[in-house]
Design a protein around this motif. Structure first.
Motif, PDB file in Angstrom:
ATOM      1  N   ILE A  24       0.819  -1.242  -0.097  1.00  0.00           N
ATOM      2  CA  ILE A  24      -0.219   0.113   0.065  1.00  0.00           C
ATOM      3  C   ILE A  24       1.046   1.301   0.046  1.00  0.00           C
ATOM      4  O   ILE A  24       0.577   2.064  -0.695  1.00  0.00           O
TER       5      ILE A  24
ATOM      6  N   TRP B 188      -6.863   2.069  -2.369  1.00  0.00           N
ATOM      7  CA  TRP B 188      -6.583   3.317  -2.784  1.00  0.00           C
ATOM      8  C   TRP B 188      -7.830   4.072  -3.688  1.00  0.00           C
ATOM      9  O   TRP B 188      -8.154   5.101  -3.378  1.00  0.00           O
TER      10      TRP B 188
ATOM     11  N   TYR C  25       2.543   8.187  -6.016  1.00  0.00           N
ATOM     12  CA  TYR C  25       1.494   9.332  -6.200  1.00  0.00           C
ATOM     13  C   TYR C  25       2.300  10.524  -5.852  1.00  0.00           C
ATOM     14  O   TYR C  25       1.947  11.618  -6.506  1.00  0.00           O
TER      15      TYR C  25
ATOM     16  N   ILE D  56      -9.629   5.519  -0.466  1.00  0.00           N
ATOM     17  CA  ILE D  56      -8.821   6.791   0.036  1.00  0.00           C
ATOM     18  C   ILE D  56      -9.051   7.778  -1.030  1.00  0.00           C
ATOM     19  O   ILE D  56      -9.479   9.040  -0.478  1.00  0.00           O
TER      20      ILE D  56
ATOM     21  N   ILE E 279      -4.310  12.224  -7.096  1.00  0.00           N
ATOM     22  CA  ILE E 279      -4.575  10.745  -6.680  1.00  0.00           C
ATOM     23  C   ILE E 279      -6.198  10.615  -6.974  1.00  0.00           C
ATOM     24  O   ILE E 279      -6.654   9.729  -7.619  1.00  0.00           O
TER      25      ILE E 279
ATOM     26  N   TRP F  46       2.483   2.723  -3.140  1.00  0.00           N
ATOM     27  CA  TRP F  46       1.555   3.639  -4.074  1.00  0.00           C
ATOM     28  C   TRP F  46       1.588   4.993  -3.753  1.00  0.00           C
ATOM     29  O   TRP F  46       1.309   5.841  -4.470  1.00  0.00           O
ATOM     30  N   LEU F  47       1.707   5.140  -2.423  1.00  0.00           N
ATOM     31  CA  LEU F  47       1.789   6.567  -1.831  1.00  0.00           C
ATOM     32  C   LEU F  47       3.117   7.254  -2.534  1.00  0.00           C
ATOM     33  O   LEU F  47       3.033   8.276  -2.766  1.00  0.00           O
TER      34      LEU F  47
ATOM     35  N   ARG G  48      -5.175  -3.732  -3.119  1.00  0.00           N
ATOM     36  CA  ARG G  48      -4.360  -2.442  -3.102  1.00  0.00           C
ATOM     37  C   ARG G  48      -5.265  -1.431  -3.985  1.00  0.00           C
ATOM     38  O   ARG G  48      -5.541  -0.299  -3.215  1.00  0.00           O
ATOM     39  N   GLU G  49      -5.660  -1.705  -4.849  1.00  0.00           N
ATOM     40  CA  GLU G  49      -6.698  -0.995  -5.649  1.00  0.00           C
ATOM     41  C   GLU G  49      -8.004  -0.456  -4.943  1.00  0.00           C
ATOM     42  O   GLU G  49      -8.313   0.897  -4.877  1.00  0.00           O
TER      43      GLU G  49
END
Length: 348
Positions: A47, A317, A54, A320, A85, A50-51, A313-314
């Motif tokens: 996870i 996000w 982005y 989020i 994002i 991917w932060l 994971r998608e």
């Protein structure tokens, strides 16, 4: 425009919630939880990676937007990160690449920088995002030739990828040199059914389209530092994207090297982009992962598990992104309104 922007955000918020619910229902809560447990603590760096991606994307986007001679383009990084994002999240839930995220970004940017600058910045970033993907594919060919025992079939595949990559790279350079929007509408005017509307739009918006093309050419010709910085950041983001494959492989004890994770990532993304019109790349990602794993001598069955973890994971996000879309303000400054001069007769 404020009302239309709110309607647009509300529409995609509804679509996002429905898509998220459908994905959870399709995968099953029990399956999701079992795979999270199987991944263990490795799920956190999956996870987190991917932060990082982005953040790199947002820096690349900001490098394109910002112009030192135009103070209004100096936007807060948090606002650019949020826009990055949420734009990608909207693209996740729509069936065609960039169907919803790009218009949303333009509408959000317009009050701060104006419609021409907003449109050219979003278009330039989208081109940069795709251009970095092409360069990543070309770099992966070098890795494949260096690290993988090649059969005649694989040599042919690498040759095809190389030719396609070079042709696409040449096309991107031409776009940066000559612009994109005017030539696109010139082409649309030759197509049946839409040529009349395309001609009318091109005539009415001729100055706007020309200014957008000028912005594209200026980035490549006069702002090369920012052009290369944005491209490099996007390329690094592509490389970091391989981390989730590597982390997931480690979670199930699969002996995969970092180089192999790069090869698997590039190979599977190439396959997925060939059939990009599937929403959420349904079925295509797992197939691409299986083929890529088999090509480097690893069990193709692991592609299913890696694909499931990537989908979870998608989900995280998307959730989020929907929270950011609904509950966080944009924090984009608005351009000051120009005051009309008072007529002489009204002066005191």
């Amino acid at each position: 425009m404020k009302i239309s922007t709110q309607i647009y955000k509300a529409l995609f918020l509804v679509i996002g919630v429905l898509s998220l619910g459908y994905m959870i229902y399709g995968m099953g809560i029990e399956t999701i939880w079992q795979n999270i447990q199987k991944t263990g603590w490795w799920f956190l760096p999956v996870i987190g990676s991917w932060l990082v991606i982005y953040v790199l994307n947002a820096f690349a986007f900001q490098a394109i937007i910002e112009e030192p001679q135009r103070p209004e383009t100096d936007l807060p990084f948090w606002a650019v990160l949020r826009l990055t994002i949420t734009g990608y999240i909207i693209n996740y839930i729509t069936p065609f690449v960039a169907l919803g995220g790009e218009p949303y970004r333009i509408m959000e940017l317009k009050p701060a920088v104006g419609i021409q600058k907003a449109t050219s910045s979003v278009l330039l970033y989208s081109l940069m995002h795709m251009f970095s993907h092409v360069i990543f594919w070309l770099a992966s060919i070098v890795l494949i030739v260096w690290a993988v025992p090649l059969s005649p079939l694989m040599i042919g595949g690498c040759g095809v990828m190389l030719v396609i990559g070079l042709v696409l790279g040449f096309w991107f350079v031409r776009v940066y040199q000559r612009g994109f929007t005017v030539s696109t509408f010139n082409l649309l005017q030759k197509l049946p059914f839409i040529k009349t509307k395309a001609k009318t739009f091109a005539q009415e918006k001729a100055d706007t389209l020309q200014e957008i093309d000028d912005q594209i050419r200026i980035l490549y010709a006069e702002r090369k530092g920012r052009f290369h910085a944005s491209l490099w950041l996007e390329f690094v983001a592509r490389v970091v994207g391989c981390a989730e494959i590597y982390f997931t492989a480690q979670a199930i004890g699969l002996e995969m090297s970092v180089v192999q994770s790069l090869i698997v990532s590039s190979g599977s993304s190439l396959f997925a982009n060939v059939v990009f019109f599937f929403p959420m790349q349904l079925g295509t990602r797992e197939g691409g992962l299986a083929l890529a794993l088999r090509s480097i001598g690893l069990p193709s069955e692991a592609g299913l598990f890696i694909g499931i973890v990537m989908r979870i994971r998608e989900l995280v996000w998307i959730l989020i992104g929907l929270v950011l879309l609904k509950f966080t303000p944009t924090y984009l400054p608005k351009q000051p309104q120009k005051l009309e001069p008072m007529p002489e007769s009204a002066s005191f």
